[in-house]
Enzyme design. Structure first.
Site, mmCIF file in Angstrom:
data_model
loop_
_atom_site.group_PDB
_atom_site.id
_atom_site.type_symbol
_atom_site.label_atom_id
_atom_site.label_comp_id
_atom_site.label_asym_id
_atom_site.label_seq_id
_atom_site.Cartn_x
_atom_site.Cartn_y
_atom_site.Cartn_z
ATOM 1 N N GLY A 42 0.797 -1.219 0.000
ATOM 2 C CA GLY A 42 0.000 0.000 0.000
ATOM 3 C C GLY A 42 0.829 1.268 0.000
ATOM 4 O O GLY A 42 0.270 2.374 -0.090
ATOM 5 N N GLU A 43 2.138 1.125 0.092
ATOM 6 C CA GLU A 43 3.005 2.310 0.127
ATOM 7 C C GLU A 43 3.906 2.332 -1.115
ATOM 8 O O GLU A 43 3.449 2.623 -2.208
ATOM 9 C CB GLU A 43 3.787 2.336 1.444
ATOM 10 C CG GLU A 43 2.850 2.474 2.653
ATOM 11 C CD GLU A 43 3.574 2.630 3.964
ATOM 12 O OE1 GLU A 43 4.348 3.586 4.112
ATOM 13 O OE2 GLU A 43 3.375 1.779 4.865
#
Length: 328
Positions: A140-141
């Protein structure tokens, strides 16, 4: 004596009198109390004594390196901006990842982070080195698929092999994921942010205005230091969010790491240094203003309905905790 000379003499005497006037007794007592309960920020972070210029330079380059994200769009600095007057955050409620997915927690400031007892809101990383390894591989990053792909990109680069060799001169294979993390941590250990409050604690009675001193007194008397104590005014303990009055959140905080039911809704107490520059606030980034954050903390953590006057006073004081080089 002429009237002009007389006036000049009076002005000289008044000026000398003002120069000779030291701090009031109240200011002296407040300085002593602040030094005892809070203290000044140290000039360097733990471990910085072992960091070489070459290691720090490598870490800085890596901190701004977008090749560390899968689609070459994000660096550490994307969410923890330290350029110019930025205070180590992106000033968003929660941060978008490399592919646009928004995270579920507010990005905390990297300024002074190496002084914290643990890293992340839930304390899942024990130090800067461990923290630096996480976001690069987080889907997610920065979303890199694995360590091997990260290292391949660095080894294929024209500059990094030489920079790693200089930073880790005794290593046979200098480009490792552990060394990458250590270099980034070394750069982050340079991000110490002294403030006017530190000048005040260190003896400069004029560093804080009377309004700010009143705010400091209110901050202490209201019980804020029960969580936000020490040199960071936080950053050294976990507390339940909604300690007195519940705070609505689906995030279980520290429990997600420990699986201990008693850790539900516990989060690392954030440091209040640079807090006037790092909004929006709380782990979910749902509180837009500093004044609202102060009100909510008073209610949820201390069971108090702070007056508008007290909120304003405390906010004035908190402004004195900002890095002197990052304020206008």
């Amino acid at each position: 004596m002429t009237k002009q000379k007389y006036t000049l003499s009076v002005l000289v005497i008044l000026c000398l009198g003002l120069v000779g006037c030291g701090p009031s007794q109240e200011t002296k007592e407040l300085q002593a109390k602040a030094k005892q309960m809070l203290g000044a920020l140290p000039t360097s972070m733990p471990g910085a004594e072992n960091d070489t210029p070459e290691l720090i330079a490598l870490g800085k380059k890596l901190y701004f390196e977008k090749k560390l994200s899968q689609n070459n769009t994000q660096s550490c600095n994307s969410c923890h901006n330290v350029e110019g007057k930025a205070a180590g955050v992106d000033n968003l409620p929660t941060s978008p990842g490399a592919f646009g997915k928004t995270g579920d927690r507010n990005s905390p400031t990297v300024l002074n982070a190496g002084f914290h007892f643990l890293q992340f809101w839930d304390g899942r990383a024990k130090n800067l080195h461990e923290q630096a390894k996480g976001p690069i591989l987080n889907p997610g990053e920065m979303a890199m698929p694995n360590e091997a792909e990260v290292l391949k990109r660095l080894k294929d680069d024209s500059e990094y092999p030489g920079l790693f060799a200089k930073a880790f001169p005794s290593a046979k294979d200098a480009i490792t994921y552990e060394n990458l993390a250590e270099a980034i941590a070394a750069f982050e250990r340079t991000l110490v942010s002294p403030s006017r409050f530190d000048d005040f604690v260190n003896g400069d009675h004029s560093a804080l205005s009377q309004e700010e001193q009143n705010g400091l007194q209110t901050f202490i008397s209201s019980g804020c230091t029960s969580c936000h104590g020490g040199k960071l005014l936080g950053g050294d303990s976990f507390r339940k969010l909604g300690q007195v009055n519940p705070y609505e959140t689906n995030d279980l905080g520290r429990f997600n790491v420990t699986k201990d039911a008693s850790d539900k809704y516990f989060f690392k107490v954030p440091s209040l240094r640079n807090v006037a520059l790092t909004g929006p606030y709380f782990h979910d980034g749902k509180v837009a203003t500093l004044e609202d954050a102060i009100k909510k903390m008073g209610y949820h953590q201390l069971g108090q309905n702070l007056s508008e006057a007290d909120v304003t006073k405390i906010a004035k004081f908190l402004g004195s905790l900002s890095d002197k080089t990052r304020t206008n």
